[in-house]
Design a protein around this motif. Structure first.
Motif, PDB file in Angstrom:
ATOM      1  N   MET A   1       0.851  -1.176   0.000  1.00  2.68           N
ATOM      2  CA  MET A   1       0.000   0.000   0.000  1.00  2.68           C
ATOM      3  C   MET A   1       0.895   1.235   0.000  1.00  2.68           C
ATOM      4  SD  MET A   1      -2.545   1.116   3.073  1.00  2.68           S
ATOM      5  CE  MET A   1      -2.176   2.676   3.800  1.00  2.68           C
ATOM      6  N   ALA A   2       0.716   2.094  -0.926  1.00  3.52           N
ATOM      7  CA  ALA A   2       1.415   3.376  -0.952  1.00  3.52           C
ATOM      8  C   ALA A   2       0.466   4.436  -0.419  1.00  3.52           C
ATOM      9  CB  ALA A   2       1.857   3.702  -2.363  1.00  3.52           C
ATOM     10  N   ILE A   3       1.013   5.431   0.264  1.00 12.24           N
ATOM     11  CA  ILE A   3       0.130   6.416   0.894  1.00 12.24           C
ATOM     12  C   ILE A   3      -0.269   7.550  -0.046  1.00 12.24           C
ATOM     13  CG2 ILE A   3       1.021   5.863   3.171  1.00 12.24           C
ATOM     14  CD1 ILE A   3       2.593   8.497   3.082  1.00 12.24           C
ATOM     15  N   GLU A   4       0.423   7.697  -1.157  1.00 11.29           N
ATOM     16  CA  GLU A   4       0.127   8.806  -2.071  1.00 11.29           C
ATOM     17  C   GLU A   4      -1.310   8.788  -2.590  1.00 11.29           C
ATOM     18  OE1 GLU A   4       2.995   6.938  -2.423  1.00 11.29           O
ATOM     19  OE2 GLU A   4       4.201   8.453  -1.423  1.00 11.29           O
TER      20      GLU A   4
ATOM     21  N   TYR B   1      -3.930   7.897  -1.123  1.00 10.73           N
ATOM     22  CA  TYR B   1      -4.815   8.362  -0.050  1.00 10.73           C
ATOM     23  C   TYR B   1      -4.628   9.852   0.218  1.00 10.73           C
ATOM     24  CZ  TYR B   1      -5.667   3.457   0.583  1.00 10.73           C
ATOM     25  OH  TYR B   1      -6.025   2.160   0.359  1.00 10.73           O
ATOM     26  N   LEU B   2      -3.378  10.319   0.106  1.00  5.39           N
ATOM     27  CA  LEU B   2      -3.137  11.749   0.281  1.00  5.39           C
ATOM     28  C   LEU B   2      -3.781  12.557  -0.843  1.00  5.39           C
ATOM     29  CD1 LEU B   2       0.584  11.741   1.468  1.00  5.39           C
ATOM     30  CD2 LEU B   2      -1.470  12.112   2.857  1.00  5.39           C
ATOM     31  N   SER B   3      -3.883  11.980  -2.013  1.00  2.00           N
ATOM     32  CA  SER B   3      -4.498  12.699  -3.139  1.00  2.00           C
ATOM     33  C   SER B   3      -6.010  12.834  -2.981  1.00  2.00           C
ATOM     34  CB  SER B   3      -4.165  11.992  -4.455  1.00  2.00           C
ATOM     35  OG  SER B   3      -4.829  10.750  -4.519  1.00  2.00           O
ATOM     36  N   LEU B   4      -6.595  12.118  -2.066  1.00  2.66           N
ATOM     37  CA  LEU B   4      -8.042  12.208  -1.825  1.00  2.66           C
ATOM     38  C   LEU B   4      -8.416  13.370  -0.899  1.00  2.66           C
ATOM     39  CD1 LEU B   4      -8.867   8.415  -1.331  1.00  2.66           C
ATOM     40  CD2 LEU B   4      -9.259   9.822  -3.369  1.00  2.66           C
ATOM     41  N   ILE B   5      -7.404  14.007  -0.319  1.00  2.00           N
ATOM     42  CA  ILE B   5      -7.668  15.120   0.589  1.00  2.00           C
ATOM     43  C   ILE B   5      -8.206  16.307  -0.225  1.00  2.00           C
ATOM     44  CG2 ILE B   5      -6.640  16.701   2.297  1.00  2.00           C
ATOM     45  CD1 ILE B   5      -6.731  13.720   3.099  1.00  2.00           C
ATOM     46  N   THR B   6      -9.241  16.911   0.287  1.00  2.00           N
ATOM     47  CA  THR B   6      -9.860  18.038  -0.430  1.00  2.00           C
ATOM     48  C   THR B   6      -8.920  19.233  -0.477  1.00  2.00           C
ATOM     49  OG1 THR B   6     -10.867  18.906   1.572  1.00  2.00           O
ATOM     50  CG2 THR B   6     -12.158  17.303   0.301  1.00  2.00           C
TER      51      THR B   6
ATOM     52  N   MET C   1      -1.112  17.785   6.511  1.00  2.00           N
ATOM     53  CA  MET C   1      -0.617  16.774   5.565  1.00  2.00           C
ATOM     54  C   MET C   1       0.526  15.955   6.188  1.00  2.00           C
ATOM     55  SD  MET C   1      -2.607  16.908   3.036  1.00  2.00           S
ATOM     56  CE  MET C   1      -1.821  15.965   1.775  1.00  2.00           C
ATOM     57  N   ALA C   2       1.371  16.604   6.992  1.00  2.00           N
ATOM     58  CA  ALA C   2       2.454  15.884   7.670  1.00  2.00           C
ATOM     59  C   ALA C   2       1.881  14.914   8.698  1.00  2.00           C
ATOM     60  CB  ALA C   2       3.412  16.873   8.326  1.00  2.00           C
ATOM     61  N   TRP C   3       0.876  15.372   9.459  1.00  2.00           N
ATOM     62  CA  TRP C   3       0.242  14.516  10.455  1.00  2.00           C
ATOM     63  C   TRP C   3      -0.428  13.319   9.786  1.00  2.00           C
ATOM     64  CZ3 TRP C   3      -5.124  13.755  10.873  1.00  2.00           C
ATOM     65  CH2 TRP C   3      -5.540  13.021  12.000  1.00  2.00           C
TER      66      TRP C   3
ATOM     67  N   ILE D   1       0.550   9.172  10.053  1.00  2.00           N
ATOM     68  CA  ILE D   1      -0.413   8.118  10.423  1.00  2.00           C
ATOM     69  C   ILE D   1      -0.508   7.071   9.322  1.00  2.00           C
ATOM     70  CG2 ILE D   1      -2.863   7.649  10.814  1.00  2.00           C
ATOM     71  CD1 ILE D   1      -2.994  10.320  12.303  1.00  2.00           C
ATOM     72  N   LEU D   2      -0.651   7.527   8.084  1.00  2.00           N
ATOM     73  CA  LEU D   2      -0.772   6.591   6.964  1.00  2.00           C
ATOM     74  C   LEU D   2       0.499   5.760   6.783  1.00  2.00           C
ATOM     75  CD1 LEU D   2      -2.703   8.725   4.323  1.00  2.00           C
ATOM     76  CD2 LEU D   2      -3.561   6.771   5.630  1.00  2.00           C
ATOM     77  N   GLN D   3       1.655   6.357   7.057  1.00  2.00           N
ATOM     78  CA  GLN D   3       2.910   5.613   6.918  1.00  2.00           C
ATOM     79  C   GLN D   3       2.983   4.480   7.944  1.00  2.00           C
ATOM     80  OE1 GLN D   3       5.147   6.189   4.335  1.00  2.00           O
ATOM     81  NE2 GLN D   3       5.774   4.168   5.029  1.00  2.00           N
ATOM     82  N   LYS D   4       2.509   4.721   9.169  1.00  2.00           N
ATOM     83  CA  LYS D   4       2.478   3.663  10.194  1.00  2.00           C
ATOM     84  C   LYS D   4       1.577   2.510   9.748  1.00  2.00           C
ATOM     85  CE  LYS D   4       4.974   5.745  13.293  1.00  2.00           C
ATOM     86  NZ  LYS D   4       6.317   5.332  13.588  1.00  2.00           N
ATOM     87  N   VAL D   5       0.433   2.833   9.204  1.00  2.00           N
ATOM     88  CA  VAL D   5      -0.483   1.804   8.705  1.00  2.00           C
ATOM     89  C   VAL D   5       0.161   1.052   7.543  1.00  2.00           C
ATOM     90  CG1 VAL D   5      -2.710   1.411   7.586  1.00  2.00           C
ATOM     91  CG2 VAL D   5      -2.549   3.013   9.488  1.00  2.00           C
TER      92      VAL D   5
END
Length: 187
Positions: free
Chosen positions: A1-4, A6-11, A21-23, A27-31
C-alpha cells in the motif's frame, strides 16, 4: 500500500495545510508499514526459502525438531538449514503418505532428484531400500536414520545405500571410492 493515493483524496481545503498533511502522512505511513510487515510474514515462513529461526518455528509446527537425536558424521545431531529443510519436507510428506509404494517413489524423486531408489517387499514384515548415487553423506545418514523414506508401522526398513563419497568418514567407517552401506532401521 502506498500512501500517495490516499493523500491525493484530501480536499483542496486541507491539502495546502503542511501540518495537517504531515500529520496524515505520519499516520498513513504507520499503517502502510504494518501492512507491509504482515504481508511479508507468509513469505518468510515458506519452507523452500526459510532460514534459521524461521525453520525452527516451522519445525515446531510440523513436529520435527532440528536436533534429530542421532549423532551424525560430524558428531552432532543438529542439522544445518539445507538438511533440516529436507527432513521437514520429508516429515510433511510422510504425514500425508497414502501407504502406497508408488507415492514413496514420488517422495524420493522430489527429495533426491538424480538418485535412484528401488524398494523390495521381502514378504516377511521387512522391506529393503536400494539407493544409488547419493552424493551427500549426511543425506545418506538421514535416510538410514529413517527420517526420509516412509514405512508402514511394524515393518523393518533395510537400507542399502551406494555412495560416491571418497575418503570421508561415513557412519563410523572410512570409505574410499564407491562403497555400499547396509543398515537396518528397526520397526
Amino acid at each position: 500500500m502506498a500512501i500517495e493515493p490516499y493523500l491525493s483524496l484530501i480536499t483542496s481545503e486541507h491539502a495546502d495545510k503542511p501540518n495537517y498533511m504531515a500529520w496524515l502522512s505520519a499516520i498513513l505511513q504507520k499503517v502502510d508499514d504494518s501492512i507491509s510487515v504482515s504481508n511479508s510474514i507468509p513469505s518468510a515462513f515458506e519452507l523452500d526459502t526459510a532460514e534459521g529461526a524461521q525453520l525452527d518455528i516451522l519445525g515446531q509446527l510440523i513436529g520435527q525438531p532440528r536436533d534429530i537425536g542421532v549423532p551424525l558424521t560430524n558428531n552432532s545431531s543438529i542439522l544445518d538449514d539445507d538438511h533440516y529443510r529436507l527432513v521437514l519436507q520429508a516429515k510433511i510428506v510422510r504425514n500425508q503418505w497414502d501407504g502406497t509404494v508408488g507415492e514413496i517413489y514420488d517422495i524420493w524423486n522430489a527429495a533426491f532428484p538424480g538418485t535412484q531408489l528401488a524398494l523390495v517387499d521381502n514378504q516377511d514384515m521387512t522391506m529393503t531400500a536400494n539407493i544409488t548415487n547419493l552424493e551427500d553423506n549426511l543425506a545418506a545418514e538421514l535416510v538410514t536414520a529413517g527420517l526420509i523414506i516412509p514405512r508402514p508401522l511394524g515393518v523393518e526398513l533395510n537400507v542399502m545405500a551406494s555412495t560416491s563419497i571418497t575418503s570421508q568418514e561415513y557412519i563410523g567407517s572410512v570409505v574410499s571410492g564407491y562403497d555400499i552401506v547396509r543398515l537396518s532401521v528397526p520397526s
